[in-house]
Design an enzyme around this catalytic site. Structure first.
Site, PDB file in Angstrom:
ATOM      1  N   ARG A  32       4.606 -45.986  10.121  1.00  8.11           N
ATOM      2  CA  ARG A  32       4.129 -45.762  11.493  1.00  8.11           C
ATOM      3  C   ARG A  32       2.667 -46.189  11.551  1.00  8.11           C
ATOM      4  NH1 ARG A  32       6.283 -42.324  15.377  1.00  8.11           N
ATOM      5  NH2 ARG A  32       7.532 -41.283  13.772  1.00  8.11           N
ATOM      6  N   ARG A  38       8.298 -51.711   8.972  1.00 10.88           N
ATOM      7  CA  ARG A  38       9.427 -50.809   8.692  1.00 10.88           C
ATOM      8  C   ARG A  38      10.517 -51.510   7.890  1.00 10.88           C
ATOM      9  NH1 ARG A  38      10.425 -46.472  13.569  1.00 10.88           N
ATOM     10  NH2 ARG A  38       8.257 -45.760  13.705  1.00 10.88           N
ATOM     11  N   SER A  62      16.148 -51.414  17.683  1.00 17.82           N
ATOM     12  CA  SER A  62      16.590 -50.712  18.888  1.00 17.82           C
ATOM     13  C   SER A  62      16.950 -51.747  19.935  1.00 17.82           C
ATOM     14  CB  SER A  62      15.466 -49.807  19.390  1.00 17.82           C
ATOM     15  OG  SER A  62      15.872 -49.078  20.527  1.00 17.82           O
ATOM     16  N   GLU A  78      14.644 -45.272  12.071  1.00 19.51           N
ATOM     17  CA  GLU A  78      14.843 -46.390  13.001  1.00 19.51           C
ATOM     18  C   GLU A  78      14.182 -47.671  12.515  1.00 19.51           C
ATOM     19  OE1 GLU A  78      13.176 -47.916  17.269  1.00 19.51           O
ATOM     20  OE2 GLU A  78      13.215 -45.745  16.924  1.00 19.51           O
ATOM     21  N   ARG A  99       0.112 -50.021  19.107  1.00 23.05           N
ATOM     22  CA  ARG A  99       0.517 -48.715  19.623  1.00 23.05           C
ATOM     23  C   ARG A  99      -0.445 -47.639  19.139  1.00 23.05           C
ATOM     24  NH1 ARG A  99       7.186 -49.068  19.046  1.00 23.05           N
ATOM     25  NH2 ARG A  99       7.351 -51.099  20.110  1.00 23.05           N
TER      26      ARG A  99
END
Length: 425
Positions: free
Chosen positions: A276, A388, A351, A348, A261
């Site tokens: 991130r 994460r 999800s 988060e 990403r």
């Protein structure tokens, strides 16, 4: 994409969905207009072709002036048919282009608003009181360096910002997480999959990642291939252009892949550590179900995510993501957010999204039931986004001396190790 018949029958529902997403409502009217032109030009083309065929049968039987007149009419018809065909193709192309810009219909129970307008549904676990324990918590990067587990300096040297090395027990911790997550998914009936990290435009666009999310996608121009940001893309594309028998459903896959990403627009956010990053590994659940079963399957995916985070002994909450933060494919999305002690907030970790028929229509994935064929529904759910999850484990299970207690579920995958010990001070 949504069903055009639904758009024609209930355009106000589609307008309301666009409004809830914070997106252009005028797109709905533009699409209705293009669809009307597509249908009317199609009717016009069919009428002209029918007349052309009828005329073709009369000409051989005619003679003299009558034949000359018929030939003249045939010449005009040929030009009219060609023009009508071009008009039909243009209207169809415009309709499809506009349809691809329209997000999925937002579920009526989704809270309306932006990123901060979510609804908290549940809270699990106990947040540690480090003051009562007599020490200040270290953040995951400091802990990772003490354990010899995380090296961001050399990651930046080799690849740039937001890259990292997992070393020693950090690498072992990733492998333990992946194996434990796959073991849980397999026990729940998922088929484990190792998926491609490079996909064609059809798969990337079909899952909805070439619209508003395209700024975060890496593209290899020379090969016209995309690096996936989630194995959801490959798992959704696995059955594209196929018709599945209803008795095969539900189909559930657990994909493991590297994810890439750009993190465009995240300048200044989460710059410290590995929360991130541009590249990470992830275990992703993906389901194909009948449309009427999608909401129940969505709850099942959430339950498996809750089971996973509970097994890691992490305090977390479940939120119902607001309409403006859904992404184009999701009708509804639940996030599980773990408590990060040094940030003093939930972040988060997993999800899960119910994409209803949206992706299946774009990818031409259908189900055959009682001799009828129709689109099915697709759903996805993160089980373990590795970096994460490592962040949450290190910070929540740290001890005063810089060591980290290993959750019981991971110990069999770490040679029975109960504690990760510092290797440097």
């Amino acid at each position: 994409m949504i069903d055009l018949r639904l758009l024609r029958e209930d355009p106000d529902r589609v307008r309301a969905s666009q409004r809830a997403r914070g997106e252009d409502v005028a797109l709905v009217d533009a699409l209705l207009s293009a669809d009307e032109r597509r249908r009317s030009s199609g009717v016009r083309f069919d009428e002209l072709r029918a007349e052309q065929k009828s005329l073709g049968k009369l000409i051989p039987k005619a003679a003299g002036d009558e034949k000359a007149e018929l030939l003249k009419r045939a010449s005009q018809l040929a030009a009219d048919v060609k023009a009508a065909d071009a008009e039909r193709d243009a209207a169809d192309s415009e309709t499809q282009s506009l349809l691809l810009q329209l997000g999925n219909l937002v579920h009526p129970d989704v809270p309306v608003g932006g990123e901060e307008d979510f609804a908290t549904l549940e809270e699990h676990g106990t947040i540690r009181d480090f003051d009562a324990e007599g020490f200040a918590p270290k953040d995951h990067l400091e802990l990772g360096q003490l354990l010899g587990a995380i090296d961001v300096e050399r990651g930046a040297k080799v690849s740039g910002s937001r890259f990292y090395f997992l070393t020693g027990v950090g690498a072992l911790l990733e492998l333990a997480l992946v194996n434990a997550a796959i073991a849980q998914a397999t026990a729940a009936g998922f088929t484990p999959m190792l998926t491609p990290a490079l996909v064609r435009p059809q798969a990337m666009g079909g899952t909805g990642f070439l619209g508003q999310a395209s700024q975060d996608v890496y593209h290899l121009d020379k090969d016209d291939l995309y690096l996936v940001g989630t194995s959801e893309v490959a798992l959704a594309g696995y059955h594209m252009d196929e018709i599945l028998d209803a008795d095969r459903l539900p189909l559930r896959y657990a994909g493991f892949s590297p994810c890439f990403r750009r993190e465009a627009g995240s300048h200044g956010k989460d710059t410290r550590g590995i929360f991130r990053v541009h590249q990470f590994d992830k275990v992703e659940m993906f389901s194909y179900v009948l449309p009427e079963d999608s909401q129940a399957e969505h709850q099942r995916l959430l339950d498996w995510e809750k089971q996973w985070l509970t097994s890691l002994e992490l305090p977390f909450r479940v939120i119902d993501v607001a309409s403006g933060d859904l992404g184009s494919s999701a009708s509804r999305k639940f996030d599980c957010e773990a408590w990060i002690p040094t940030q003093g907030k939930y972040r988060e970790l997993t999800s899960t999204s119910d994409c209803t028929e949206f992706q299946a229509r774009r990818l031409s994935i259908r189900v055959r039931e009682d001799k009828k064929v129709r689109p099915l529904a697709t759903l996805n759910g993160t089980l373990c986004a590795v970096p994460r999850t490592i962040v949450a484990i290190l910070e929540n299970h740290q001890q005063a001396d810089g060591s980290v207690r290993v959750p019981e579920v991971l110990r069999p995958y770490l040679g029975g190790r109960e504690v990760l010990e510092p290797v440097s001070q």
